[in-house]
Design a protein around this motif. Sequence first.
Motif, PDB file in Angstrom:
ATOM      1  N   LYS A 189     -18.247  -1.703  -1.073  1.00 16.80           N
ATOM      2  CA  LYS A 189     -17.707  -2.065  -0.008  1.00 16.80           C
ATOM      3  C   LYS A 189     -18.604  -2.168   1.068  1.00 16.80           C
ATOM      4  O   LYS A 189     -17.976  -3.426   1.114  1.00 16.80           O
TER       5      LYS A 189
ATOM      6  N   ALA B  88       1.300   3.796  -3.204  1.00 16.94           N
ATOM      7  CA  ALA B  88       0.552   5.437  -3.039  1.00 16.94           C
ATOM      8  C   ALA B  88       1.940   6.370  -3.189  1.00 16.94           C
ATOM      9  O   ALA B  88       1.742   7.670  -3.673  1.00 16.94           O
TER      10      ALA B  88
ATOM     11  N   VAL C 238     -11.927   5.110  -8.909  1.00 16.40           N
ATOM     12  CA  VAL C 238     -11.387   3.811  -8.559  1.00 16.40           C
ATOM     13  C   VAL C 238     -11.595   3.788  -6.464  1.00 16.40           C
ATOM     14  O   VAL C 238     -12.596   2.859  -6.006  1.00 16.40           O
ATOM     15  N   SER C 239     -10.438   4.054  -6.482  1.00 22.08           N
ATOM     16  CA  SER C 239     -11.051   4.849  -4.874  1.00 22.08           C
ATOM     17  C   SER C 239     -12.645   5.438  -4.162  1.00 22.08           C
ATOM     18  O   SER C 239     -12.960   4.912  -3.091  1.00 22.08           O
ATOM     19  N   SER C 240     -13.228   6.294  -4.713  1.00 18.45           N
ATOM     20  CA  SER C 240     -14.193   6.793  -4.452  1.00 18.45           C
ATOM     21  C   SER C 240     -15.261   5.626  -4.540  1.00 18.45           C
ATOM     22  O   SER C 240     -16.467   5.414  -3.647  1.00 18.45           O
TER      23      SER C 240
ATOM     24  N   ASN D  27       1.782   6.142  -6.875  1.00 22.98           N
ATOM     25  CA  ASN D  27       1.127   7.044  -6.948  1.00 22.98           C
ATOM     26  C   ASN D  27       1.396   8.666  -7.184  1.00 22.98           C
ATOM     27  O   ASN D  27       1.035   9.598  -8.396  1.00 22.98           O
TER      28      ASN D  27
ATOM     29  N   ALA E 110       0.828  -0.694   0.136  1.00 26.07           N
ATOM     30  CA  ALA E 110      -0.306  -0.017  -0.084  1.00 26.07           C
ATOM     31  C   ALA E 110       0.804   1.156  -0.005  1.00 26.07           C
ATOM     32  O   ALA E 110       0.629   2.357  -0.607  1.00 26.07           O
TER      33      ALA E 110
ATOM     34  N   GLN F  94     -15.049   1.783  -4.678  1.00 26.85           N
ATOM     35  CA  GLN F  94     -14.864   0.926  -3.989  1.00 26.85           C
ATOM     36  C   GLN F  94     -14.853   1.791  -2.669  1.00 26.85           C
ATOM     37  O   GLN F  94     -15.875   0.788  -1.503  1.00 26.85           O
ATOM     38  N   ASN F  95     -14.729   2.673  -2.146  1.00 29.62           N
ATOM     39  CA  ASN F  95     -15.630   2.813  -0.872  1.00 29.62           C
ATOM     40  C   ASN F  95     -17.351   3.160  -0.766  1.00 29.62           C
ATOM     41  O   ASN F  95     -17.844   2.757   0.362  1.00 29.62           O
TER      42      ASN F  95
ATOM     43  N   THR G 137      -3.037  -1.464 -15.578  1.00 27.25           N
ATOM     44  CA  THR G 137      -3.863  -1.347 -14.536  1.00 27.25           C
ATOM     45  C   THR G 137      -4.761  -2.355 -13.927  1.00 27.25           C
ATOM     46  O   THR G 137      -4.729  -3.421 -14.134  1.00 27.25           O
TER      47      THR G 137
ATOM     48  N   SER H 122      -7.815   7.318 -10.789  1.00 28.30           N
ATOM     49  CA  SER H 122      -7.722   6.562  -9.048  1.00 28.30           C
ATOM     50  C   SER H 122      -8.387   7.630  -8.578  1.00 28.30           C
ATOM     51  O   SER H 122      -8.633   6.114  -7.967  1.00 28.30           O
ATOM     52  N   PHE H 123      -8.874   8.673  -8.462  1.00 27.17           N
ATOM     53  CA  PHE H 123     -10.221   9.132  -7.978  1.00 27.17           C
ATOM     54  C   PHE H 123     -11.746   8.514  -7.894  1.00 27.17           C
ATOM     55  O   PHE H 123     -11.584   7.948  -7.131  1.00 27.17           O
TER      56      PHE H 123
END
Length: 573
Positions: free
Chosen positions: A522, A83, A514-516, A86, A79, A518-519, A352, A511-512
């Motif tokens: 999940k 980070a 994907v993270s948004s 990125n 992780a 996923q949060n 990716t 990237s934004f």
Amino acid sequence: MTISIATGDEISEAEIPLLDDVVEASVDVKGRPSVRSKSGCWKSAVFIMALGYAEKFAYYGIGLNMVSYLTGNLGLSTASAAAILNAWFGTSSLLPILGALVADLFSGRFRMIILACVLYVAGLGFLTLSASLTSNSPLECKSTVNGTTCSANHLHLVIFFFSFYTVALAYGGFSPCVQAFGAEQFDEKDKFEDKEKSSFFNWWYFIVVGGTVVPLLILNYIQENVSWELGFGIPAVIMFFSMFLFLIGSTTYRFRIYSDGGNPFVRIHRVIVRAVKNRQAAPIAESIEGSLAHGGGSFMFLENALLAEDGSIEDEKICSIKDVEDTKSILRLAPFWFACLGYAIIYAQPSTLYTKQASTLDRHITPTFQIPAASLQHLFIVGPIILSLPLYDQVFVPLARAITKNPMGISMLQRIGTGLFLSFISIVFAAFVETKRLAIAREYGLVDIPGALIPMSVWWLAPQYILSGIADVLGMIGLQEFFYDQIPSELKSVGFALYLSILGIGSLISSFLVSSIQNATKGNGQGGWFSNNLNRAHLDYFYWLLAGLGASGLIMFIYFSKSYVYKRRIVLS
């Protein structure tokens, strides 16, 4: 008889080139008028392309495999390594804007390239030192509630981050300037050289992208199986010698001179301010000879900057027609910048999510050989680039030129639009393939077995990879040429920085998202769209979302293309 030109150097009358062999608004390295037969064009471009090749080899040689070094030699978690990378890639994608501004307004492209090369060699040299220190020192380990964690000592980390970001800074100065300097070697007012400049963009992409595949594979092998010191040291040595080769070619280079005077950003700011002050004035386009009729109806209010505050055109402080033209040309690029963000987001996926897809499929080429998932990018994307670029430049362009009478075969916007369309098709195809992959996983009862190999050939992914490669040949190179050609002459490096920023911002948006997402997905015991168990993930939903963004960008692109008028230029036959 002797005369003094530019720098005050005395040259004899015999050395004065014939007027028809002089390149307008260009000088050589000694400040004398550039002689067409002795300077520029491909005789200069080969030196610049060689340096560009070396830089891409160095940049990707450390960047693409750095995660292995961070998690291995430096002992960082996956992780943390992700980070760090990125942040590094994001910083690298934005620094070219700063580098371009400094080059275009102060140092000039040639000096900025030299400075960037020095920073590259220094950064790679310190990176080699960092690798040597960590390889000769054991990791420092300590016990925590979650177990034992190990990492390099603070001094080694400081040296690493200093050298790593020195390379990012070097990239920021190098990337927007070197290709602009190469294109500058072709006189756009000469019919032959103007056509060759279009070929330059094609061959640049072919050599510096396609030509680095095999060397990078060898370098990655050295890094992981021989030593990281050698893996970082080789790019440093190559950059060092390429810099000297670049300097050797300086006697053939053309250096553009701009007689317009004044800081271009100051002039553009003055146009906007004066146009706003005169916003109540009547349109004047038809009352001024040489007005901006070729610019169409876009940003017509800026033409009020040609008026003095009392409404007359006799004030010596009013803006020139060229100032207004340059301001319009920059503002007209903005819609295309935004329209291409969808393409840039899709462009970020092969390295990716496509790779994660491939890792679950049957990748056997022969009964005994299985291709690595990450190598599919080289096989199915770079491969089509290497094959299609020569065909495009040597076959398609001459045929299209005969039909359209356009020296470039098709217009820059037509080329970019076709690339955006193929990119959209590629992500649609990826969505269908992912839907089929999930269906097969359910059919064979593999949904809850994350490491299981799906009985589906990796060749199903070939179309989405190949379409991505062809889309790059059209869209990527078209964007390079478009932003270079349509930007004001004094800001060519800024044009390349704007093109690079599309890709950088697109990657950050990806990237934004994907993270948004996923949060958001999940919860309730669900793994989310990007679950570690890809058989329970929904990459297909994400691909359809990207297809929507790509389609929206394409529609926006077509809408603005219909009314776009290219920057006016004179080409001599």
